[in-house]
Design a protein around this motif. Structure first.
Motif, PDB file in Angstrom:
ATOM      1  N   PHE A   1      43.995  26.685  31.916  1.00  0.00           N
ATOM      2  CA  PHE A   1      44.726  27.759  32.590  1.00  0.00           C
ATOM      3  C   PHE A   1      45.311  28.775  31.607  1.00  0.00           C
ATOM      4  O   PHE A   1      46.101  29.633  31.999  1.00  0.00           O
ATOM      5  CB  PHE A   1      45.866  27.177  33.432  1.00  0.00           C
ATOM      6  CG  PHE A   1      45.407  26.288  34.550  1.00  0.00           C
ATOM      7  CD1 PHE A   1      44.506  26.746  35.498  1.00  0.00           C
ATOM      8  CD2 PHE A   1      45.870  24.983  34.654  1.00  0.00           C
ATOM      9  CE1 PHE A   1      44.076  25.926  36.528  1.00  0.00           C
ATOM     10  CE2 PHE A   1      45.445  24.159  35.681  1.00  0.00           C
ATOM     11  CZ  PHE A   1      44.543  24.628  36.621  1.00  0.00           C
TER      12      PHE A   1
ATOM     13  N   LEU B   1      45.411  32.677  32.270  1.00  0.00           N
ATOM     14  CA  LEU B   1      46.180  33.277  33.362  1.00  0.00           C
ATOM     15  C   LEU B   1      47.232  34.274  32.868  1.00  0.00           C
ATOM     16  O   LEU B   1      47.404  35.338  33.481  1.00  0.00           O
ATOM     17  CB  LEU B   1      46.830  32.177  34.212  1.00  0.00           C
ATOM     18  CG  LEU B   1      45.857  31.242  34.944  1.00  0.00           C
ATOM     19  CD1 LEU B   1      46.615  30.301  35.872  1.00  0.00           C
ATOM     20  CD2 LEU B   1      44.824  32.036  35.735  1.00  0.00           C
TER      21      LEU B   1
ATOM     22  N   LEU C   1      45.657  37.574  32.388  1.00  0.00           N
ATOM     23  CA  LEU C   1      45.391  38.302  33.628  1.00  0.00           C
ATOM     24  C   LEU C   1      46.602  39.107  34.078  1.00  0.00           C
ATOM     25  O   LEU C   1      46.445  40.188  34.660  1.00  0.00           O
ATOM     26  CB  LEU C   1      44.980  37.321  34.734  1.00  0.00           C
ATOM     27  CG  LEU C   1      43.566  36.749  34.645  1.00  0.00           C
ATOM     28  CD1 LEU C   1      43.347  35.715  35.743  1.00  0.00           C
ATOM     29  CD2 LEU C   1      42.530  37.856  34.766  1.00  0.00           C
TER      30      LEU C   1
ATOM     31  N   TYR D   1      40.773  38.458  43.361  1.00  0.00           N
ATOM     32  CA  TYR D   1      41.487  37.893  42.210  1.00  0.00           C
ATOM     33  C   TYR D   1      40.900  36.552  41.784  1.00  0.00           C
ATOM     34  O   TYR D   1      40.821  36.250  40.588  1.00  0.00           O
ATOM     35  CB  TYR D   1      42.970  37.718  42.544  1.00  0.00           C
ATOM     36  CG  TYR D   1      43.697  36.845  41.546  1.00  0.00           C
ATOM     37  CD1 TYR D   1      44.012  37.322  40.275  1.00  0.00           C
ATOM     38  CD2 TYR D   1      44.026  35.530  41.863  1.00  0.00           C
ATOM     39  CE1 TYR D   1      44.653  36.510  39.344  1.00  0.00           C
ATOM     40  CE2 TYR D   1      44.666  34.720  40.940  1.00  0.00           C
ATOM     41  CZ  TYR D   1      44.979  35.214  39.688  1.00  0.00           C
ATOM     42  OH  TYR D   1      45.601  34.406  38.768  1.00  0.00           O
TER      43      TYR D   1
ATOM     44  N   PHE E   1      40.268  34.424  38.268  1.00  0.00           N
ATOM     45  CA  PHE E   1      40.972  33.155  38.087  1.00  0.00           C
ATOM     46  C   PHE E   1      39.996  32.082  37.614  1.00  0.00           C
ATOM     47  O   PHE E   1      40.214  31.413  36.600  1.00  0.00           O
ATOM     48  CB  PHE E   1      41.627  32.750  39.409  1.00  0.00           C
ATOM     49  CG  PHE E   1      42.346  31.430  39.360  1.00  0.00           C
ATOM     50  CD1 PHE E   1      43.656  31.348  38.912  1.00  0.00           C
ATOM     51  CD2 PHE E   1      41.716  30.267  39.780  1.00  0.00           C
ATOM     52  CE1 PHE E   1      44.321  30.126  38.869  1.00  0.00           C
ATOM     53  CE2 PHE E   1      42.370  29.045  39.743  1.00  0.00           C
ATOM     54  CZ  PHE E   1      43.677  28.976  39.286  1.00  0.00           C
TER      55      PHE E   1
END
Length: 229
Positions: free
Chosen positions: A76, A79, A82, A133, A137
């Motif tokens: 992760f 993230l 992003l 999105y 992801f």
């Protein structure tokens, strides 16, 4: 890369054939605001600018490394990147929407849908945004698992976008009225695009495989002598 370009070329050629085969009325029946010139410009511009997202992931490596250093799971770790990368898109979209609201005097549509289902509109809008999105992801999760070959991840991502957008066009009857040869061409392009992702995957797998030790008969004479001793 060559296989992927081949698939894109086939899909593009199918689009050219479709353009030649359909009348203006048939084109507008599928897409009411059909304009080949505008569509081509938007497609080229969007294609070039979409690469900026790949640059954003590359430039965001320090953010990723900081996230991992502070305890974020590696899968992760993209993230936080992003958050920064999508802030630019949020800003430009917000400014453009506000501009159109002022130009078309349509700001009231946020609370008055003119007899349409306002709640459904908001639901579909939210669903579209979340779905859009999620591509990044899951893309961000995937790149963390590709090691030194994450540079090829964007190629795979784009290939699937082109393949599924063409499939969606087929399901939406955008190709209705075209010849069997044209539809077969776009199908072939989709298959080649999917094949290109497999080629990239196999290539990365082979490249990441540990090198085998040379066989004894292939070893230099000095090494064979040491082995015999």
């Amino acid at each position: 890369m060559a296989v992927c370009l081949g698939g894109i070329t086939l899909c593009g050629w199918a689009g050219v054939r479709k353009e030649r085969e359909l009348s203006q009325e048939e084109k507008q029946a599928a897409i009411k605001e059909f304009s080949f010139i505008k569509g081509a410009w938007v497609a080229v511009f969007a294609g070039v600018m979409s690469a900026c997202m790949a640059f954003a992931f590359a430039a965001g490596k320090p953010i990723l490394e900081s996230a991992v250093k502070n305890g974020a799971p590696e899968i992760f770790s993209n993230l936080p990147v992003l958050v920064v990368a999508l802030l630019g898109g949020l800003t430009t979209n917000l400014v453009w929407c506000l501009f159109l609201n002022a130009k078309n005097h349509s700001a009231r549509n946020y609370v008055d849908a003119g007899g349409h289902r306002l709640g459904l509109n908001y639901l579909l809008c939210a669903l579209g945004g979340v779905t859009w999105y999620l591509q990044f992801f899951f893309y961000g999760m995937g790149t963390t698992q590709m090691g030194a070959y994450d540079f090829s991840s964007w190629t795979i991502h784009m290939a699937f976008i082109i393949a599924f957008s063409n499939l969606w066009g087929l399901l939406g009857r955008e190709w209705h009225g075209t010849s069997r040869g044209t539809r077969n061409t776009v199908f072939a392009g989709i298959v080649v695009l999917l094949l290109s992702t497999a080629v990239v995957g196999v290539g990365n797998f082979i490249a990441s495989a540990p090198a085998e030790a040379p066989a004894l008969e292939d070893a230099p004479p000095a090494d064979r002598a040491l082995t015999d001793m």
